[in-house]
Scaffold this motif. Structure first.
Motif, short mmCIF file in Angstrom:
data_model
loop_
_atom_site.label_atom_id
_atom_site.label_comp_id
_atom_site.label_asym_id
_atom_site.label_seq_id
_atom_site.Cartn_x
_atom_site.Cartn_y
_atom_site.Cartn_z
N VAL A 78 0.86 -1.19 0.00
CA VAL A 78 0.00 0.00 0.00
C VAL A 78 0.90 1.23 0.00
O VAL A 78 1.73 1.40 0.91
N PHE A 79 0.73 2.09 -1.00
CA PHE A 79 1.61 3.23 -1.21
C PHE A 79 0.89 4.55 -0.94
O PHE A 79 -0.25 4.75 -1.36
N ILE A 80 1.61 5.46 -0.23
CA ILE A 80 1.11 6.81 0.06
C ILE A 80 2.06 7.82 -0.59
O ILE A 80 3.25 7.86 -0.26
N HIS A 81 1.56 8.61 -1.50
CA HIS A 81 2.40 9.57 -2.21
C HIS A 81 2.77 10.77 -1.34
O HIS A 81 2.14 11.05 -0.32
N GLY A 82 3.78 11.50 -1.78
CA GLY A 82 4.20 12.72 -1.11
C GLY A 82 3.63 13.96 -1.80
O GLY A 82 2.54 13.93 -2.36
N GLY A 83 4.41 15.06 -1.72
CA GLY A 83 3.94 16.31 -2.32
C GLY A 83 3.63 17.39 -1.31
O GLY A 83 2.81 18.28 -1.58
N ALA A 84 4.27 17.34 -0.14
CA ALA A 84 4.13 18.39 0.89
C ALA A 84 2.68 18.60 1.31
O ALA A 84 2.29 19.70 1.66
N TRP A 85 1.89 17.55 1.29
CA TRP A 85 0.46 17.57 1.64
C TRP A 85 -0.38 18.44 0.71
O TRP A 85 -1.56 18.61 0.96
N GLN A 86 0.21 19.00 -0.36
CA GLN A 86 -0.53 20.03 -1.08
C GLN A 86 -0.39 20.01 -2.60
O GLN A 86 -1.18 20.66 -3.29
N ASP A 87 0.58 19.29 -3.14
CA ASP A 87 0.88 19.41 -4.56
C ASP A 87 -0.05 18.56 -5.41
O ASP A 87 0.00 17.32 -5.36
N PRO A 88 -0.90 19.16 -6.24
CA PRO A 88 -1.84 18.38 -7.05
C PRO A 88 -1.18 17.61 -8.18
O PRO A 88 -1.79 16.73 -8.79
N ALA A 89 0.10 17.93 -8.48
CA ALA A 89 0.80 17.25 -9.56
C ALA A 89 1.33 15.88 -9.13
O ALA A 89 1.78 15.10 -9.96
N ILE A 90 1.31 15.59 -7.83
CA ILE A 90 1.78 14.31 -7.31
C ILE A 90 0.58 13.58 -6.71
O ILE A 90 -0.07 14.08 -5.79
N SER A 91 0.30 12.40 -7.23
CA SER A 91 -0.92 11.68 -6.84
C SER A 91 -0.65 10.18 -6.76
O SER A 91 0.50 9.73 -6.87
N ALA A 92 -1.71 9.42 -6.62
CA ALA A 92 -1.58 7.96 -6.57
C ALA A 92 -0.92 7.41 -7.83
O ALA A 92 -0.26 6.37 -7.79
N SER A 93 -1.06 8.12 -8.93
CA SER A 93 -0.46 7.66 -10.19
C SER A 93 1.06 7.64 -10.14
O SER A 93 1.70 7.02 -11.00
N ALA A 106 -1.79 -1.28 -3.96
CA ALA A 106 -2.73 -0.16 -3.93
C ALA A 106 -1.96 1.13 -3.71
O ALA A 106 -0.97 1.17 -2.97
N SER A 107 -2.41 2.16 -4.38
CA SER A 107 -1.85 3.50 -4.20
C SER A 107 -3.01 4.44 -3.94
O SER A 107 -4.03 4.39 -4.65
N LEU A 108 -2.90 5.27 -2.91
CA LEU A 108 -4.06 6.05 -2.49
C LEU A 108 -3.87 7.55 -2.67
O LEU A 108 -2.77 8.08 -2.53
N ASN A 109 -4.97 8.21 -2.98
CA ASN A 109 -5.05 9.67 -2.94
C ASN A 109 -5.69 10.10 -1.63
O ASN A 109 -6.43 9.33 -1.01
N TYR A 110 -5.43 11.31 -1.23
CA TYR A 110 -6.04 11.87 -0.03
C TYR A 110 -6.24 13.37 -0.25
O TYR A 110 -5.63 13.97 -1.15
N ARG A 111 -7.10 13.97 0.55
CA ARG A 111 -7.36 15.40 0.41
C ARG A 111 -6.07 16.20 0.63
O ARG A 111 -5.27 15.86 1.51
N LEU A 112 -5.91 17.26 -0.14
CA LEU A 112 -4.72 18.07 -0.09
C LEU A 112 -4.99 19.40 0.61
O LEU A 112 -6.11 19.90 0.61
#
Length: 308
Positions: free
Chosen positions: A50-65, A87-93
């Protein structure tokens, strides 16, 4: 191509991939990408990733993809026999109105999250997977950058202080993983802000996601976790970091290793094993190219297998 996930079929039907699966109705970003590599053998008990992406909690360019390149490499590897699903998950930014190409809108619930919204979404996503696929604790939770922060927050569970306990009722139903892999992770928020005190963007994104109270930054930092109480069944932690990371300094890895060692995790223990894996490449390069992230996941899989 997006395909449905069957409950039965032939080997030629696999791998089965489904993207943008909603796990809650909170927002358009509460979705999962799921891959089932093959028909599961009932006599075999492989692990989920199960993968959780980064992006400083805010970057819309980094996602589950951001996990897809790594997933493709794993599907082509000999280690895929040890993986039941990915599985790779998105979460609210958090808000990012200054983003150059996709600024956030104050009216969009997907882009106005504050702590603990992010971790609540992660817990909701894991619970969805556990209830649907019944893998309980047989998974490796992988996080990149702030995704690593969130991964360890899953293991921290209720130990946030009294002010957070009512917020985390959901986590009582989530079984923490057997192993956590932190990749280019952020583990000590006050230390990160202090290290980058001449770069106000760091304090900016930490405050944007977690509020301006530095006591909260400390409380939610993975180095503060009481893992003996909150994660007694944890078997393995792998801290993977690159000296070539231009955004998150090696010191973050050192601080997390010291915190875990202080609680009995080490590279010799058969019960609570700790491994440091040196990676190569820049901060986002490890997932953009996929090879280094895949190598870290394989290392973690092999570590769990060696402890069996």
């Amino acid at each position: 191509m997006t395909r449905s996930l069957p409950t039965n079929g032939t080997s030629s039907d696999y791998p089965q991939v489904q993207n943008d699966v909603p796990y809650s109705e909170e927002s358009s970003l509460n979705t999962l990408d799921i891959c089932i590599p093959r028909l599961n053998n009932p006599n075999h008990d492989p692990l989920w990733i199960v993968f959780i992406h980064g992006g400083a909690w805010q970057d819309p360019a980094i996602s589950a993809s951001s996990f897809r390149k790594t997933q493709d490499l794993l599907l082509d590897s000999s280690e895929i026999k040890s993986i039941a699903g990915l599985a790779s998950l998105n979460y609210r930014l958090s808000p990012y109105p200054a983003h150059e190409t996709d600024p956030s809108n104050p009216a969009d619930p997907a882009r106005n999250a504050k702590h603990p919204d992010h971790i609540n979404d992660v817990l909701t996503a894991i619970l969805y997977l556990q209830e649907r696929y019944l893998f309980q604790d047989r998974y490796i939770l992988v996080g990149h950058s702030v995704g690593a922060t969130l991964a360890f927050q899953v293991a921290m569970k209720r130990y946030w202080g009294v002010q957070y306990e009512s917020t985390y009722a959901l986590e009582l139903n989530v079984e923490p993983p057997l192993a956590i892999l932190g990749v280019e992770g952020i583990y000590d928020l006050p230390a990160l802000v202090k290290y980058h005190r001449k770069e106000p963007v760091y304090e900016g994104f930490v405050s944007n996601a977690n509020g301006s109270d530095s006591a909260v930054w400390k409380a939610v930092s993975p180095v503060e976790g009481l893992y003996e109480q909150s994660w007694p069944d944890g078997r393995l932690v792998v801290i993977a970091h690159s000296h070539g990371d231009e955004l998150v300094e090696w010191e973050q890895a050192e601080l997390m290793v010291a915190a875990l060692e202080g609680q009995g995790w080490d590279d010799k223990s058969d019960a609570r094993h700790l491994k440091v894996l040196e990676m190569t490449g820049k901060h986002d390069q490890v997932w953009e190219e996929g090879g280094e992230l895949a190598r870290a996941i394989v290392t973690t899989l092999q570590g769990i297998q060696a402890m069996a």
